[in-house]
Design an enzyme around this catalytic site. Sequence first.
Site, PDB file in Angstrom:
ATOM      1  N   LYS A   1      -1.461  -3.895  12.843  1.00 24.83           N
ATOM      2  CA  LYS A   1      -1.934  -2.548  13.187  1.00 24.83           C
ATOM      3  C   LYS A   1      -3.430  -2.633  13.517  1.00 24.83           C
ATOM      4  O   LYS A   1      -4.149  -3.418  12.906  1.00 24.83           O
ATOM      5  CB  LYS A   1      -1.722  -1.645  11.972  1.00 24.83           C
ATOM      6  CG  LYS A   1      -2.149  -0.217  12.196  1.00 24.83           C
ATOM      7  CD  LYS A   1      -1.409   0.719  11.289  1.00 24.83           C
ATOM      8  CE  LYS A   1      -1.930   0.697   9.862  1.00 24.83           C
ATOM      9  NZ  LYS A   1      -1.061   1.442   8.962  1.00 24.83           N
TER      10      LYS A   1
ATOM     11  N   ASP B   1       0.539  -4.228   8.280  1.00 25.57           N
ATOM     12  CA  ASP B   1       0.495  -2.771   8.461  1.00 25.57           C
ATOM     13  C   ASP B   1      -0.675  -2.248   7.618  1.00 25.57           C
ATOM     14  O   ASP B   1      -0.699  -1.089   7.235  1.00 25.57           O
ATOM     15  CB  ASP B   1       1.843  -2.209   7.969  1.00 25.57           C
ATOM     16  CG  ASP B   1       2.061  -0.754   8.338  1.00 25.57           C
ATOM     17  OD1 ASP B   1       1.423  -0.290   9.294  1.00 25.57           O
ATOM     18  OD2 ASP B   1       2.868  -0.098   7.662  1.00 25.57           O
TER      19      ASP B   1
ATOM     20  N   ASP C   1      -5.863  -9.248  -2.846  1.00 30.47           N
ATOM     21  CA  ASP C   1      -6.579  -8.861  -1.632  1.00 30.47           C
ATOM     22  C   ASP C   1      -6.397  -9.973  -0.597  1.00 30.47           C
ATOM     23  O   ASP C   1      -6.680 -11.141  -0.889  1.00 30.47           O
ATOM     24  CB  ASP C   1      -8.070  -8.688  -1.998  1.00 30.47           C
ATOM     25  CG  ASP C   1      -8.873  -8.114  -0.847  1.00 30.47           C
ATOM     26  OD1 ASP C   1      -8.430  -8.232   0.319  1.00 30.47           O
ATOM     27  OD2 ASP C   1      -9.951  -7.549  -1.121  1.00 30.47           O
TER      28      ASP C   1
ATOM     29  N   ASP D   1      -0.292  -7.244  -1.467  1.00 26.74           N
ATOM     30  CA  ASP D   1      -0.944  -5.925  -1.409  1.00 26.74           C
ATOM     31  C   ASP D   1      -1.951  -5.766  -2.549  1.00 26.74           C
ATOM     32  O   ASP D   1      -1.819  -6.395  -3.611  1.00 26.74           O
ATOM     33  CB  ASP D   1       0.073  -4.783  -1.489  1.00 26.74           C
ATOM     34  CG  ASP D   1      -0.463  -3.502  -0.818  1.00 26.74           C
ATOM     35  OD1 ASP D   1      -0.006  -3.181   0.293  1.00 26.74           O
ATOM     36  OD2 ASP D   1      -1.356  -2.861  -1.397  1.00 26.74           O
TER      37      ASP D   1
ATOM     38  N   PRO E   1       4.646   0.161  -0.051  1.00 25.35           N
ATOM     39  CA  PRO E   1       5.614  -0.022  -1.146  1.00 25.35           C
ATOM     40  C   PRO E   1       6.713  -1.058  -0.876  1.00 25.35           C
ATOM     41  O   PRO E   1       7.465  -1.381  -1.787  1.00 25.35           O
ATOM     42  CB  PRO E   1       6.224   1.380  -1.291  1.00 25.35           C
ATOM     43  CG  PRO E   1       6.107   1.992   0.067  1.00 25.35           C
ATOM     44  CD  PRO E   1       4.835   1.443   0.666  1.00 25.35           C
ATOM     45  N   GLY E   2       6.834  -1.562   0.379  1.00 23.55           N
ATOM     46  CA  GLY E   2       7.763  -2.663   0.598  1.00 23.55           C
ATOM     47  C   GLY E   2       8.828  -2.434   1.663  1.00 23.55           C
ATOM     48  O   GLY E   2       9.772  -3.209   1.753  1.00 23.55           O
ATOM     49  N   ALA E   3       8.665  -1.401   2.495  1.00 19.98           N
ATOM     50  CA  ALA E   3       9.696  -1.117   3.508  1.00 19.98           C
ATOM     51  C   ALA E   3       9.770  -2.220   4.579  1.00 19.98           C
ATOM     52  O   ALA E   3      10.859  -2.632   4.976  1.00 19.98           O
ATOM     53  CB  ALA E   3       9.420   0.234   4.164  1.00 19.98           C
ATOM     54  N   TRP E   4       8.607  -2.708   5.020  1.00 19.04           N
ATOM     55  CA  TRP E   4       8.629  -3.779   6.035  1.00 19.04           C
ATOM     56  C   TRP E   4       9.275  -5.039   5.439  1.00 19.04           C
ATOM     57  O   TRP E   4      10.020  -5.739   6.114  1.00 19.04           O
ATOM     58  CB  TRP E   4       7.203  -4.099   6.517  1.00 19.04           C
ATOM     59  CG  TRP E   4       6.691  -3.158   7.568  1.00 19.04           C
ATOM     60  CD1 TRP E   4       7.022  -1.845   7.719  1.00 19.04           C
ATOM     61  CD2 TRP E   4       5.768  -3.454   8.619  1.00 19.04           C
ATOM     62  NE1 TRP E   4       6.358  -1.311   8.787  1.00 19.04           N
ATOM     63  CE2 TRP E   4       5.582  -2.267   9.363  1.00 19.04           C
ATOM     64  CE3 TRP E   4       5.071  -4.592   9.007  1.00 19.04           C
ATOM     65  CZ2 TRP E   4       4.738  -2.188  10.472  1.00 19.04           C
ATOM     66  CZ3 TRP E   4       4.227  -4.541  10.106  1.00 19.04           C
ATOM     67  CH2 TRP E   4       4.058  -3.349  10.834  1.00 19.04           C
TER      68      TRP E   4
END
Length: 238
Positions: free
Chosen positions: A178, A140, A115, A98, A68-71
Amino acid sequence: MWYSVLQKSHLHTSVHLLKKAAHNLKGNGTAAHVHNYRCRSAFKLLEIDDKYKLLKPGFNVIDCGAAPGAWSQIAVHRVNSTGASEYNPTCGTVVGIDLLHIAPLDGAHFLSNHDITDPVTLAKLLELLPGAQPHVIMSDMAPNASGFKEMNHEKVITMSLIDLAEKVLQTGGSLICKYWDGALAHQLQQKLSAVFRDVRTVNPKASRKLFFLARSYRKNKIVWLYIFMHVVSFVHLQ
Ligand SMILES: C[S@@+](CC[C@H](N)C(=O)[O-])C[C@H]1O[C@@H](n2cnc3c(N)ncnc32)[C@H](O)[C@@H]1O
């Protein structure tokens, strides 16, 4: 008797661990809320960046799997892409990508419903970063299916990240991604080591996931090798 004592102590330890995990989850969730982060994955990046100082004012950053955009929130703040910092006038850029919709965020450009493995995404990304090669690519991203599909998705994602780095990352740039432990992780590490000077595994306390941190990208390694081989064969012919 010993068996029952052992059983009790095992049960006690498991309950204790479960309570601790629940407490940590609750703690991070509350902290995310307090800091106004969109999700608690923020704490993984904060921990990594506090230690390795990847995000600096003026840097251009690509956030792969940004919803949702935290990084992206952290990147916006640390590269000063809104220009809000009183201490540093240099402004960076943050572009997030995303498959899902990402709610707008001041200081970030988002390619929602895109994508990372699609060539159209790369073309749009280049439009958003005219002439500005990114200093950092972060990912991530997580596979969204199970079984063989997951394995394929994992492979496609990781290979796409290396491809993206080779196309856009600037010399000296960094990649944080990740990964999932397994045979593919070894392949990925080898591929990263071929183009980055320093590749290591990082395991933030705020996460059960593992990340590769690859630093000092050597952009023209293959081109230089090609030139070197031509020079050597030319000298031999003389
Ligand atoms: C764990 S979430 C990312 C959380 C994010 N770092 C944050 O802090 O808000 C993983 C994201 O990867 C995205 N994703 C998975 N595969 C993708 C792909 N091929 N292209 C773009 N995004 C992808 C998923 O849609 C999901 O939103």
